[in-house]
Design an enzyme around this catalytic site. Structure first.
Site, PDB file in Angstrom:
ATOM      1  N   THR A  43     -39.374   7.534 -82.989  1.00 21.85           N
ATOM      2  CA  THR A  43     -39.552   7.134 -84.325  1.00 21.85           C
ATOM      3  C   THR A  43     -40.318   6.517 -84.745  1.00 21.85           C
ATOM      4  O   THR A  43     -41.231   6.808 -83.752  1.00 21.85           O
ATOM      5  CB  THR A  43     -38.753   5.279 -84.224  1.00 21.85           C
ATOM      6  OG1 THR A  43     -37.011   5.995 -84.485  1.00 21.85           O
ATOM      7  CG2 THR A  43     -38.607   4.886 -85.429  1.00 21.85           C
TER       8      THR A  43
ATOM      9  N   ARG B 259     -23.267   5.506 -88.307  1.00 24.58           N
ATOM     10  CA  ARG B 259     -24.188   4.516 -87.733  1.00 24.58           C
ATOM     11  C   ARG B 259     -25.718   4.202 -88.471  1.00 24.58           C
ATOM     12  O   ARG B 259     -26.688   5.556 -88.886  1.00 24.58           O
ATOM     13  CB  ARG B 259     -24.489   4.778 -86.423  1.00 24.58           C
ATOM     14  CG  ARG B 259     -25.177   3.958 -85.303  1.00 24.58           C
ATOM     15  CD  ARG B 259     -26.875   4.392 -85.200  1.00 24.58           C
ATOM     16  NE  ARG B 259     -27.646   3.126 -84.028  1.00 24.58           N
ATOM     17  CZ  ARG B 259     -28.687   3.600 -84.216  1.00 24.58           C
ATOM     18  NH1 ARG B 259     -29.893   3.906 -84.551  1.00 24.58           N
ATOM     19  NH2 ARG B 259     -29.508   2.767 -82.834  1.00 24.58           N
ATOM     20  N   VAL B 260     -26.180   3.236 -88.340  1.00 23.41           N
ATOM     21  CA  VAL B 260     -27.570   2.961 -89.196  1.00 23.41           C
ATOM     22  C   VAL B 260     -28.070   1.946 -87.816  1.00 23.41           C
ATOM     23  O   VAL B 260     -27.265   0.999 -87.436  1.00 23.41           O
ATOM     24  CB  VAL B 260     -27.167   2.545 -89.865  1.00 23.41           C
ATOM     25  CG1 VAL B 260     -29.132   2.075 -91.074  1.00 23.41           C
ATOM     26  CG2 VAL B 260     -26.797   3.128 -91.707  1.00 23.41           C
ATOM     27  N   GLY B 261     -29.447   2.505 -87.418  1.00 23.42           N
ATOM     28  CA  GLY B 261     -30.764   1.456 -86.443  1.00 23.42           C
ATOM     29  C   GLY B 261     -31.192   0.217 -87.733  1.00 23.42           C
ATOM     30  O   GLY B 261     -31.355   0.384 -88.374  1.00 23.42           O
ATOM     31  N   ASP B 262     -31.779   0.036 -86.604  1.00 22.25           N
ATOM     32  CA  ASP B 262     -32.531  -1.123 -86.862  1.00 22.25           C
ATOM     33  C   ASP B 262     -34.017  -0.423 -87.776  1.00 22.25           C
ATOM     34  O   ASP B 262     -34.378  -1.196 -89.327  1.00 22.25           O
ATOM     35  CB  ASP B 262     -34.055  -2.090 -85.906  1.00 22.25           C
ATOM     36  CG  ASP B 262     -34.643  -0.437 -84.963  1.00 22.25           C
ATOM     37  OD1 ASP B 262     -34.248   0.308 -85.022  1.00 22.25           O
ATOM     38  OD2 ASP B 262     -35.805  -0.674 -85.122  1.00 22.25           O
TER      39      ASP B 262
ATOM     40  N   THR C 290     -39.348   0.482 -82.387  1.00 21.72           N
ATOM     41  CA  THR C 290     -39.365   1.716 -82.016  1.00 21.72           C
ATOM     42  C   THR C 290     -38.169   1.311 -80.984  1.00 21.72           C
ATOM     43  O   THR C 290     -38.707   0.491 -80.158  1.00 21.72           O
ATOM     44  CB  THR C 290     -40.054   3.341 -82.010  1.00 21.72           C
ATOM     45  OG1 THR C 290     -38.976   3.847 -81.028  1.00 21.72           O
ATOM     46  CG2 THR C 290     -41.118   2.276 -80.939  1.00 21.72           C
ATOM     47  N   GLY C 291     -37.039   1.505 -80.830  1.00 21.73           N
ATOM     48  CA  GLY C 291     -35.935   1.159 -79.513  1.00 21.73           C
ATOM     49  C   GLY C 291     -35.257   1.688 -80.101  1.00 21.73           C
ATOM     50  O   GLY C 291     -34.829   2.156 -81.344  1.00 21.73           O
TER      51      GLY C 291
ATOM     52  N   GLY D 216     -32.489   0.558 -81.450  1.00 24.02           N
ATOM     53  CA  GLY D 216     -32.019  -0.470 -82.839  1.00 24.02           C
ATOM     54  C   GLY D 216     -31.326  -1.419 -83.305  1.00 24.02           C
ATOM     55  O   GLY D 216     -31.644  -2.478 -83.387  1.00 24.02           O
TER      56      GLY D 216
HETATM   57  N1  ASP Z   1     -34.979   2.507 -83.432  1.00 23.10           N
HETATM   58  C1  ASP Z   1     -34.603   3.849 -83.951  1.00 23.10           C
HETATM   59  C2  ASP Z   1     -33.203   3.593 -84.047  1.00 23.10           C
HETATM   60  O1  ASP Z   1     -32.263   3.071 -83.536  1.00 23.10           O
HETATM   61  C3  ASP Z   1     -34.450   4.447 -83.323  1.00 23.10           C
HETATM   62  C4  ASP Z   1     -35.569   4.901 -82.305  1.00 23.10           C
HETATM   63  O2  ASP Z   1     -37.219   3.570 -82.457  1.00 23.10           O
HETATM   64  O3  ASP Z   1     -36.146   6.376 -82.269  1.00 23.10           O
HETATM   65  O4  ASP Z   1     -32.398   4.244 -85.370  1.00 23.10           O
END
Ligand code: ASP
Length: 351
Positions: A214, A242-245, A265-266, A268
């Site tokens: 991200t 799916r949706v992340g953070d 980033t991480g 999610g």
């Molecule tokens: N945080 C993002 C997600 O979970 C992934 C990422 O940080 O690359 O969608």
């Protein structure tokens, strides 16, 4: 000295003081290009140079906006657009693929002065998702739009839709194949598992590495306004919409002039559960913690839950943190009166 002369002299002193106050007012930005298992032994010198160069390009683009008196929001979009357009990162071109082999993009932006925010999730045809998130914030009465609806909104604003293939790269296609192999592997026979054991370790490592990538930016402009923006393709092999953070305001993205601007980033799911970005801001608001203390405490919380990743945080005084509990995070900052800093590995600076 006549009264007139006295007024002129006072006026001159006043404007000189105001000018020097403006000159000493800090401004700048912090960026990230994702966190994960990023280690020297898995990186070639050429690739590392490409990452560092692109991070520098993004920093310089954002800094140029701020240096000319531009708004933090404009610096955020300028920096994020450069990272979205680069196939190196998991955002815009080069985004990771869903289990169905397509790119679905999420992004968010927040204005620290007004607490206005905009985000989009699961879009497939917008070249620079952060721009659409900003338009949701500025040109719609809503905060979050998803999928086809978000793209219909984009069409009303004259956006061009790009084919989904624009985002897809060879590297991401291979990553998806490997992620799918790994997914099947635990179900294979004991013998097969034995044969693949060494490879599996390697693959698990690989998939973890690919989780993150991200991009994000937090910026402080010369008027003391903060902004935060984040853009992503999410996680490789994601399923079922799916949706992340990232597009969840308060999880992956948050900005408040009174506290700080955050982009995460991480993994999610963990960042949503720990409401990471707002958690950092809240510690500063209610416990008067510094940027660094708050970021470290929240990332420790994510770690306890079992998640990993990182954040970039900047406050209105120009204090910053680039905290993470993964092995590395693509990151950098450029503040007025200081040299630009770009770092990748865990043993490099987190400030
Ligand atoms: N945080 C993002 C997600 O979970 C992934 C990422 O940080 O690359 O969608």
């Amino acid at each position: 000295m006549s009264f007139r002369h006295l007024f002129v002299a006072l006026g001159l002193i006043g404007s000189t003081l105001a000018a020097s106050a403006a000159e000493t007012k800090k401004f700048g930005l912090v960026i990230h290009g994702g966190a994960g298992v990023i280690k020297r032994d898995t990186m070639t010198p050429e690739l590392e140079a490409q990452y560092r160069a692109k991070l520098n390009d993004a920093l310089n683009a954002g800094y140029a906006v701020l240096e000319h008196g531009g708004a933090a929001l404009d610096a955020v979009t300028a920096a994020v657009n450069i990272l979205e357009d680069s196939p190196l990162f998991n955002a815009g071109k080069g985004a990771v693929l869903t289990a169905d082999g397509i790119c679905e993009l999420d992004a968010a932006i927040m204005n620290g002065q007004t607490l206005a925010a905009g985000s989009i999730a699961g879009i497939r045809h917008i070249k620079n998702p952060i721009n659409l998130a900003r338009d949701v914030m500025e040109k719609s009465p809503h905060v979050m739009l998803i999928g086809e609806g978000a793209e219909k909104f984009a069409l009303t604003l004259g956006y061009e839709l790009v084919p989904n293939e624009y985002f897809r790269t060879e590297m991401r296609i291979k990553q998806l194949e490997r992620a799918k192999q790994l997914e099947k592997a635990p179900k294979a026979s004991a013998l097969l598992q034995e044969i693949f054991r060494a490879q599996l370790d390697d693959e698990a490592h690989f998939v973890r590495e690919q989780k993150y990538g991200t991009v994000g930016c937090v910026a402080l402009d010369q008027r003391g306004n903060l902004a935060a923006g984040t853009s992503t393709g999410g996680m490789t092999n994601k399923k079922f919409g799916r949706v992340g953070d990232v597009p969840i305001i308060g999880a992956g993205t948050y900005a408040n002039n009174a506290t700080c601007a955050v982009s995460a980033t991480g993994w999610g799911e963990f960042f949503i559960r720990a409401t990471v970005a707002h958690d950092i801001s809240a510690q500063m608001e209610y416990q008067q913690k510094s940027v660094r203390e708050a970021a470290a405490a929240t990332i420790a919380k994510v770690g306890k839950l079992g998640g990993d990743g990182g954040v970039i945080v900047l406050d209105a005084q120009g204090n910053l943190s680039m905290e993470f509990n993964s092995e590395g995070m693509y990151r950098g900052h450029r503040l007025s009166g200081a040299q630009a800093v770009v770092a990748i590995y865990g043993d490099e600076t987190k400030r």
